[in-house]
Design an enzyme around this catalytic site. Structure first.
Site, short mmCIF file in Angstrom:
data_model
loop_
_atom_site.label_atom_id
_atom_site.label_comp_id
_atom_site.label_asym_id
_atom_site.label_seq_id
_atom_site.Cartn_x
_atom_site.Cartn_y
_atom_site.Cartn_z
N HIS A 61 1.15 -1.26 0.02
CA HIS A 61 0.02 0.02 0.02
C HIS A 61 0.73 1.31 -0.38
O HIS A 61 0.25 2.22 -0.50
CB HIS A 61 -0.90 0.78 1.10
CG HIS A 61 -1.79 -0.96 1.63
ND1 HIS A 61 -1.83 -2.41 1.18
CD2 HIS A 61 -3.52 -0.69 1.52
CE1 HIS A 61 -3.18 -2.88 0.91
NE2 HIS A 61 -4.31 -1.89 1.35
N LYS A 121 -10.33 -9.21 7.57
CA LYS A 121 -10.45 -9.99 8.86
C LYS A 121 -10.26 -8.37 9.88
O LYS A 121 -9.90 -7.47 10.20
CB LYS A 121 -9.83 -10.98 9.51
CG LYS A 121 -8.54 -10.80 9.65
CD LYS A 121 -8.57 -12.31 10.35
CE LYS A 121 -6.74 -12.39 10.97
NZ LYS A 121 -6.66 -13.74 11.33
#
Length: 188
Positions: A42, A107
């Site tokens: 990222h 998650k």
């Protein structure tokens, strides 16, 4: 919490209409290309954006899966492919959503800034069940390394998936499955 849980097929690239129809609790089955990326990838993606350099994949309408897959067994495209805890990407996610990402898969709950970005730019957060990495890996038909190979398992890959299961945890209206489920099922 919705009482009428639906199963929705998604095929990236996603549109505003695709994600606007989703509600928390909906089950989704994804067919097509999704991209793997974790925090190091990222950071590099946003460095490329800032330097006005070409990206390894188009962000508009795409799905990023937070995963560090294991090597494949013979005859498989990928090994275990269980979700990574999403908060590690929360620093980078609002900007990637602004740049066109329509869904992320991981998650655990998301930061308020991520939820606000999803509301503002029409994106959703999907959760995959942790502990099921070997089963999720079976839904991957093809895996191609496309960027940052030096990051090893955190490199960006294009996964071709079929009926990849996830659950909508945050929708475009800002609803949060984590907070609503806790409120609904909390022992008083």
């Amino acid at each position: 919490m919705p009482t009428n849980v639906r199963t929705v097929k998604l095929k990236p690239p996603l549109t505003d209409s695709d994600v606007s129809s989703l509600q928390i609790g909906d089950k989704v089955l994804i067919d097509g290309a999704i991209y793997t990326a974790r925090d190091a990838a990222h950071k590099r993606l946003l460095e490329l954006v800032d330097a006005k350099k070409d990206l390894p994949f188009p962000l508009k309408g795409q799905i990023i899966y937070y995963v560090g897959p294991t090597p494949p067994r013979p005859g498989r495209a990928i090994g275990s492919a269980g979700p990574t805890t999403s908060y590690r990407m929360d620093t980078f996610t609002p900007r990637l959503i602004e740049l066109g990402i329509k869904a992320t898969i991981g998650k655990g709950p998301r930061a308020p800034a991520v939820i606000e970005a999803m509301k503002r730019f029409k994106a959703v957060y999907l959760v995959a069940v942790g502990g099921t990495g070997a089963l999720l890996g079976r839904q991957v038909m093809k895996s191609e390394m496309i960027a940052f190979e030096d990051l090893g398992t955190e490199a960006i890959r294009r996964l071709t998936v079929r009926d990849f299961p996830a659950i909508v945890a945050n929708d475009v209206s800002g609803r949060d499955l984590f907070t609503e489920a806790v409120a609904r099922y909390a022992i008083k």
